[in-house]
Design an enzyme around this catalytic site. Structure first.
Site, PDB file in Angstrom:
ATOM      1  N   HIS A  43      14.095  24.751  39.775  1.00  0.00           N
ATOM      2  CA  HIS A  43      12.835  25.240  39.218  1.00  0.00           C
ATOM      3  C   HIS A  43      13.017  26.575  38.516  1.00  0.00           C
ATOM      4  O   HIS A  43      13.793  27.424  38.942  1.00  0.00           O
ATOM      5  CB  HIS A  43      11.733  25.320  40.277  1.00  0.00           C
ATOM      6  CG  HIS A  43      11.907  26.381  41.319  1.00  0.00           C
ATOM      7  ND1 HIS A  43      11.386  27.648  41.201  1.00  0.00           N
ATOM      8  CD2 HIS A  43      12.544  26.361  42.511  1.00  0.00           C
ATOM      9  CE1 HIS A  43      11.680  28.352  42.281  1.00  0.00           C
ATOM     10  NE2 HIS A  43      12.389  27.602  43.097  1.00  0.00           N
ATOM     11  N   ASP A  57      15.491  33.093  43.768  1.00  0.00           N
ATOM     12  CA  ASP A  57      14.541  31.960  43.800  1.00  0.00           C
ATOM     13  C   ASP A  57      13.732  31.939  42.506  1.00  0.00           C
ATOM     14  O   ASP A  57      12.673  32.521  42.426  1.00  0.00           O
ATOM     15  CB  ASP A  57      13.638  32.118  45.028  1.00  0.00           C
ATOM     16  CG  ASP A  57      12.703  30.938  45.234  1.00  0.00           C
ATOM     17  OD1 ASP A  57      12.891  29.896  44.589  1.00  0.00           O
ATOM     18  OD2 ASP A  57      11.773  31.073  46.055  1.00  0.00           O
ATOM     19  N   GLU A  68       7.147  24.680  40.359  1.00  0.00           N
ATOM     20  CA  GLU A  68       7.604  24.249  41.691  1.00  0.00           C
ATOM     21  C   GLU A  68       6.904  25.019  42.793  1.00  0.00           C
ATOM     22  O   GLU A  68       6.515  24.467  43.831  1.00  0.00           O
ATOM     23  CB  GLU A  68       9.132  24.450  41.815  1.00  0.00           C
ATOM     24  CG  GLU A  68       9.730  23.941  43.129  1.00  0.00           C
ATOM     25  CD  GLU A  68       9.836  24.991  44.238  1.00  0.00           C
ATOM     26  OE1 GLU A  68      10.252  24.634  45.337  1.00  0.00           O
ATOM     27  OE2 GLU A  68       9.487  26.168  44.002  1.00  0.00           O
ATOM     28  N   GLU A  69       6.740  26.314  42.551  1.00  0.00           N
ATOM     29  CA  GLU A  69       6.232  27.205  43.603  1.00  0.00           C
ATOM     30  C   GLU A  69       4.780  26.934  43.990  1.00  0.00           C
ATOM     31  O   GLU A  69       4.276  27.493  44.943  1.00  0.00           O
ATOM     32  CB  GLU A  69       6.375  28.674  43.156  1.00  0.00           C
ATOM     33  CG  GLU A  69       7.811  29.136  42.916  1.00  0.00           C
ATOM     34  CD  GLU A  69       8.584  29.370  44.208  1.00  0.00           C
ATOM     35  OE1 GLU A  69       8.091  28.991  45.289  1.00  0.00           O
ATOM     36  OE2 GLU A  69       9.681  29.937  44.125  1.00  0.00           O
ATOM     37  N   ASP A  74      18.486  25.091  44.000  1.00  0.00           N
ATOM     38  CA  ASP A  74      17.402  26.044  44.262  1.00  0.00           C
ATOM     39  C   ASP A  74      17.899  27.079  45.269  1.00  0.00           C
ATOM     40  O   ASP A  74      18.023  26.777  46.458  1.00  0.00           O
ATOM     41  CB  ASP A  74      16.163  25.304  44.809  1.00  0.00           C
ATOM     42  CG  ASP A  74      14.978  26.252  45.005  1.00  0.00           C
ATOM     43  OD1 ASP A  74      15.103  27.447  44.679  1.00  0.00           O
ATOM     44  OD2 ASP A  74      13.929  25.783  45.493  1.00  0.00           O
ATOM     45  N   HIS A 123      10.041  35.485  46.990  1.00  0.00           N
ATOM     46  CA  HIS A 123       8.577  35.571  46.834  1.00  0.00           C
ATOM     47  C   HIS A 123       8.062  37.009  46.966  1.00  0.00           C
ATOM     48  O   HIS A 123       6.902  37.215  47.300  1.00  0.00           O
ATOM     49  CB  HIS A 123       7.840  34.651  47.825  1.00  0.00           C
ATOM     50  CG  HIS A 123       8.271  33.213  47.732  1.00  0.00           C
ATOM     51  ND1 HIS A 123       7.924  32.261  48.656  1.00  0.00           N
ATOM     52  CD2 HIS A 123       9.024  32.558  46.812  1.00  0.00           C
ATOM     53  CE1 HIS A 123       8.438  31.090  48.319  1.00  0.00           C
ATOM     54  NE2 HIS A 123       9.114  31.254  47.193  1.00  0.00           N
TER      55      HIS A 123
HETATM   56  N1  BES Z   1      13.320  28.087  47.001  1.00  0.00           N
HETATM   57  C1  BES Z   1      12.260  27.673  47.852  1.00  0.00           C
HETATM   58  C2  BES Z   1      12.710  26.556  48.750  1.00  0.00           C
HETATM   59  C3  BES Z   1      13.326  26.917  50.054  1.00  0.00           C
HETATM   60  C4  BES Z   1      12.713  27.788  50.916  1.00  0.00           C
HETATM   61  C5  BES Z   1      14.474  26.296  50.414  1.00  0.00           C
HETATM   62  C6  BES Z   1      13.304  28.030  52.129  1.00  0.00           C
HETATM   63  C7  BES Z   1      15.054  26.524  51.632  1.00  0.00           C
HETATM   64  C8  BES Z   1      14.459  27.397  52.483  1.00  0.00           C
HETATM   65  C9  BES Z   1      11.094  27.136  47.048  1.00  0.00           C
HETATM   66  O1  BES Z   1      10.967  27.772  45.826  1.00  0.00           O
HETATM   67  C10 BES Z   1       9.814  27.370  47.808  1.00  0.00           C
HETATM   68  O2  BES Z   1       9.399  28.488  47.901  1.00  0.00           O
HETATM   69  N2  BES Z   1       9.221  26.300  48.357  1.00  0.00           N
HETATM   70  C11 BES Z   1       7.978  26.407  49.073  1.00  0.00           C
HETATM   71  C12 BES Z   1       7.344  25.058  49.250  1.00  0.00           C
HETATM   72  C13 BES Z   1       6.838  24.443  47.960  1.00  0.00           C
HETATM   73  C14 BES Z   1       6.320  23.049  48.231  1.00  0.00           C
HETATM   74  C15 BES Z   1       5.752  25.287  47.317  1.00  0.00           C
HETATM   75  C16 BES Z   1       8.210  26.987  50.463  1.00  0.00           C
HETATM   76  O3  BES Z   1       9.307  26.843  51.011  1.00  0.00           O
HETATM   77  O4  BES Z   1       7.270  27.555  51.003  1.00  0.00           O
HETATM   78 ZN    ZN Z   2      10.178  29.753  46.179  1.00  0.00          ZN
END
Ligand code: BES
Ligand code: ZN
Length: 400
Positions: free
Chosen positions: A209, A229, A263-264, A291, A368
């Site tokens: 993403h 990220d 994605e976020e 990612d 984040h």
């Molecule tokens: N890069 C993260 C994914 C991630 C987080 C991978 C922690 C491994 C461990 C991704 O950008 C993210 O923030 N994903 C969200 C969920 C998404 C459905 C919005 C998250 O993890 O809260």
């Molecule tokens: Zn993220």
């Protein structure tokens, strides 16, 4: 993270509100359709019970009354020590759709269309040697210099325009490569795609993403460099693309690079693309999700996420690391929920993998926030370079 907590809370709230309805009204026989794990359904209902409507693999649809619902939630809490693990639906159709979705995800975890034998050692080794840390670093620096890459902000649109131009520049000398915007109807940020046409239309997808977020309020203005990220994943892919182009690599299969929008905010861009490919009946040999590739937090360099991913392809990637990346260690880990775009592909029945920068507990703690900068990785892209080499091995071996 937040989503899974929310889901749990919603589950608990649902139990509470239904319980209230039951005690308040003697009620006309109300029907509720619930999907739940087989373990739970068999625990709550006897063998002779006709409440089980349908079962697939580990998931069951049961038709129950509000009283039963209370029984289930009680059992889930008291004996299974959990709050969620079951979901109420308004209709049988909705419950069956959840069951279908589960069946498709299970299918994606085990499907294998691809030949995972290794027979491209010379080509792989030559290409791996061409990947350069400085190129990955420079792309991370550029992408993280936008105020944010939020899916609805002006800078989030500009960063994708920059990437489009960058990929066009890298591929300019080739007329077998298309670089274009995959547009989404419901929000302004585009997914950027680079496609190296192969002899076959069967596809190998490398994705990650491109958007970034920080905080909960005022995201359109917030400072969200998203260096790890996920500028790191986009920079890793960009270097893989550059190496393939500069070496004059002509694939058998069609290689697709995708920098997803949004994605976020719920995997929106990848979900849209995966659904489109599914609707077009595309054959997809494999999906590699990049990612977060540049924060070294664990003893293992690369952690293969085992949930929402394809087991055979995960093993294949582990073998590639053992074979082509001497000194690079790997292990298995779990996200625990649909944490990134690989889950969008899994949900449509396609085999996907998500090799990650560390164990989840050791990952970059600054994502984040405005502190997700390259400085957290010593102003280097050394860790991401391992992922670029792994991705090159993946594309070349899967292509043959
Ligand atoms: N890069 C993260 C994914 C991630 C987080 C991978 C922690 C491994 C461990 C991704 O950008 C993210 O923030 N994903 C969200 C969920 C998404 C459905 C919005 C998250 O993890 O809260
Ligand atoms: Zn993220």
């Amino acid at each position: 993270m937040f989503k899974s907590i929310l889901r749990t809370l919603v589950g608990c709230y649902l139990v509470a509100s239904l319980t209230q309805t039951v005690s308040a009204a003697p009620a006309p026989a109300q029907k509720i359709f619930v999907t739940m794990g087989k373990d739970l359904s068999h625990h709550v209902f006897t063998e002779k019970s006709n409440k089980i409507v349908s079962t697939h693999d580990d998931l069951t649809v049961v038709e129950i009354t509000p009283e039963d619902f209370e029984k289930i939630s009680h059992s889930a809490h008291e004996e299974f020590n959990r709050c969620g693990g079951f979901m109420a639906h308004n209709s049988l159709e909705e419950a069956m759709a959840e069951l279908d979705g589960n069946a498709t995800r299970e299918f994606a975890k085990n499907v294998s269309l691809a030949d995972y034998s290794l027979n491209q050692a010379n080509t792989v080794k030559a290409h791996i040697g061409e990947a350069k840390e400085i190129n990955i670093r420079n792309t991370i620096i550029k992408l993280s210099s936008f105020r944010n890459r939020y899916y609805k902000s002006q800078t989030g649109l500009e960063s994708q325009e920059w990437l489009l131009e960058q990929w066009k520049r890298i591929t300019a000398k080739r007329n077998d490569i298309k670089v274009y915007k995959f547009k989404h109807t419901d929000w302004p940020q585009d997914t950027i795609v680079a496609e190296i046409e192969g002899a076959s239309s069967e596809k190998i997808i490398v994705g990650g993403h491109a958007d970034s977020v920080a905080g909960w309020w005022g995201r359109e203005r917030a400072h969200a460099p998203g260096a790890d990220d996920n500028a790191s994943g986009i920079a890793t892919m960009t270097e893989v693309l550059r190496v393939l182009v500069d070496s004059g690599y002509k694939p058998q299969k069609t290689i697709v690079f995708a920098a997803y929008a949004a994605e976020e905010v719920g995997l929106l861009g990848s979900k849209d693309m995966a659904k489109t490919y599914k609707a077009q009946n595309e054959t997809i040999l494999g999906v590699l999700q990049l990612d977060m590739t540049n924060f070294q937090g664990s003893e293992q360099d690369i952690v293969m996420m085992t949930d929402y991913t394809n087991e055979g392809q995960n093993k294949f990637i582990a073998t590639l690391i053992d074979t082509y990346l001497p000194g690079v260690s790997w292990g298995y880990g779990k996200c625990g929920y649909a944490c990134s775009d690989h889950a969008s592909w899994t949900s449509q029945g396609f085999p996907a993998s998500m090799p990650f920068e560390a164990k989840k507990n050791d990952m970059n703690p600054h994502i984040h926030t405005s502190r997700d900068t390259l400085a957290q990785s010593d102003n280097h892209a050394k860790h991401a370079l391992k992922f670029a080499k792994m991705a090159l091995a993946y594309v070349i071996e899967l292509d043959n």
